[in-house]
Design a protein around this motif. Structure first.
Motif, mmCIF file in Angstrom:
data_model
loop_
_atom_site.group_PDB
_atom_site.id
_atom_site.type_symbol
_atom_site.label_atom_id
_atom_site.label_comp_id
_atom_site.label_asym_id
_atom_site.label_seq_id
_atom_site.Cartn_x
_atom_site.Cartn_y
_atom_site.Cartn_z
ATOM 1 N N LEU A 95 35.400 48.813 -109.922
ATOM 2 C CA LEU A 95 34.813 49.379 -108.790
ATOM 3 C C LEU A 95 35.853 48.912 -107.502
ATOM 4 C CD1 LEU A 95 33.152 51.372 -107.042
ATOM 5 C CD2 LEU A 95 31.579 49.138 -106.511
ATOM 6 N N ASP A 96 36.712 50.045 -106.740
ATOM 7 C CA ASP A 96 37.448 49.636 -105.835
ATOM 8 C C ASP A 96 36.694 49.729 -104.458
ATOM 9 O OD1 ASP A 96 39.716 48.864 -104.399
ATOM 10 O OD2 ASP A 96 40.581 50.888 -104.404
ATOM 11 N N VAL A 97 36.247 48.956 -103.713
ATOM 12 C CA VAL A 97 35.491 49.167 -102.346
ATOM 13 C C VAL A 97 36.847 49.166 -101.337
ATOM 14 C CG1 VAL A 97 34.128 48.073 -100.773
ATOM 15 C CG2 VAL A 97 33.832 47.643 -103.223
ATOM 16 N N GLU A 98 36.814 50.376 -100.676
ATOM 17 C CA GLU A 98 37.996 50.738 -99.866
ATOM 18 C C GLU A 98 37.466 50.482 -98.258
ATOM 19 O OE1 GLU A 98 39.215 54.630 -100.690
ATOM 20 O OE2 GLU A 98 39.707 54.361 -102.830
ATOM 21 N N THR A 99 36.250 50.555 -97.877
ATOM 22 C CA THR A 99 35.854 50.672 -96.730
ATOM 23 C C THR A 99 34.983 49.262 -96.609
ATOM 24 O OG1 THR A 99 36.355 52.941 -96.375
ATOM 25 C CG2 THR A 99 34.999 51.829 -94.651
ATOM 26 N N LEU A 148 27.409 49.689 -98.234
ATOM 27 C CA LEU A 148 26.085 49.070 -98.721
ATOM 28 C C LEU A 148 26.080 49.894 -99.929
ATOM 29 C CD1 LEU A 148 23.560 49.276 -95.780
ATOM 30 C CD2 LEU A 148 24.734 47.508 -96.899
ATOM 31 N N LEU A 149 25.121 49.033 -101.050
ATOM 32 C CA LEU A 149 24.801 49.591 -102.209
ATOM 33 C C LEU A 149 23.280 49.198 -102.457
ATOM 34 C CD1 LEU A 149 25.097 50.687 -105.461
ATOM 35 C CD2 LEU A 149 25.607 48.080 -105.907
ATOM 36 N N LEU A 205 20.326 54.552 -105.049
ATOM 37 C CA LEU A 205 19.742 55.370 -104.217
ATOM 38 C C LEU A 205 20.770 55.631 -102.952
ATOM 39 C CD1 LEU A 205 16.380 53.909 -103.502
ATOM 40 C CD2 LEU A 205 16.688 55.453 -105.157
ATOM 41 N N PHE A 206 21.849 54.752 -102.903
ATOM 42 C CA PHE A 206 22.762 55.030 -101.705
ATOM 43 C C PHE A 206 23.895 54.071 -101.964
ATOM 44 C CE2 PHE A 206 24.764 53.676 -97.859
ATOM 45 C CZ PHE A 206 25.135 55.187 -97.230
ATOM 46 N N PHE A 207 25.273 54.656 -101.850
ATOM 47 C CA PHE A 207 26.208 53.696 -101.979
ATOM 48 C C PHE A 207 27.323 54.302 -101.016
ATOM 49 C CE2 PHE A 207 30.871 52.883 -103.257
ATOM 50 C CZ PHE A 207 30.607 51.577 -103.394
ATOM 51 N N GLY A 208 27.926 53.646 -99.776
ATOM 52 C CA GLY A 208 28.471 53.896 -98.936
ATOM 53 C C GLY A 208 29.004 53.150 -97.687
ATOM 54 N N GLY A 242 30.819 56.289 -112.088
ATOM 55 C CA GLY A 242 30.413 55.274 -113.522
ATOM 56 C C GLY A 242 30.485 53.900 -112.999
ATOM 57 N N ASP A 243 31.554 53.806 -112.023
ATOM 58 C CA ASP A 243 31.967 52.160 -111.804
ATOM 59 C C ASP A 243 30.654 51.655 -110.777
ATOM 60 O OD1 ASP A 243 34.300 52.037 -113.187
ATOM 61 O OD2 ASP A 243 35.367 52.683 -111.527
ATOM 62 N N VAL A 244 30.029 52.510 -109.995
ATOM 63 C CA VAL A 244 29.122 51.897 -109.022
ATOM 64 C C VAL A 244 27.990 51.835 -109.803
ATOM 65 C CG1 VAL A 244 27.564 53.045 -107.044
ATOM 66 C CG2 VAL A 244 29.939 53.221 -107.018
#
Length: 105
Positions: free
Chosen positions: A48-52, A56-57, A65-68, A95-97
């Motif tokens: 998983l590459d977190v860009e910003t 929150l997960l 329920l939420f990822f962003g 799939g990575d999330v």
């Protein structure tokens, strides 16, 4: 429900954000809150590459329920968490999330 804040210590916004997350955790003890430093715990992230930052997960059971990314404002996160508290449908995530959520459960 669990809220995972994906951040990094080097990020000034994340450092400012941490006390806000801590305050939300005290105000909402029914929710599990976790601070996850994406560099200190890079192995846990897998591919998983977190860009910003901050991102929150949020999930419950086996569902995301939420990822962003979110604005670091307590009221926005409070409303998000309250709206997700009764949500039954999983968010559409890659799939990575989903794999990260399974590792965190």
């Amino acid at each position: 429900m669990q809220v995972v804040c994906l951040c990094a210590e080097w990020c000034g916004t994340c450092r400012d954000w941490r006390p806000v997350i801590d305050a939300l955790a005290r105000a909402h003890p029914q929710v599990r809150w976790r601070w996850l430093d994406i560099e200190d715990e890079a192995d846990l992230l897998g591919d998983l590459d977190v860009e910003t930052l901050p991102t929150l997960l949020v999930g419950r059971g086996d569902r995301v329920l939420f990822f962003g990314s979110v604005l670091p404002k307590a009221e926005l996160v409070k409303r998000l968490v309250e709206s997700l508290a009764t949500q039954e449908h999983a968010a559409a995530v890659d799939g990575d999330v989903a794999a990260l959520w399974q590792r965190l459960r």
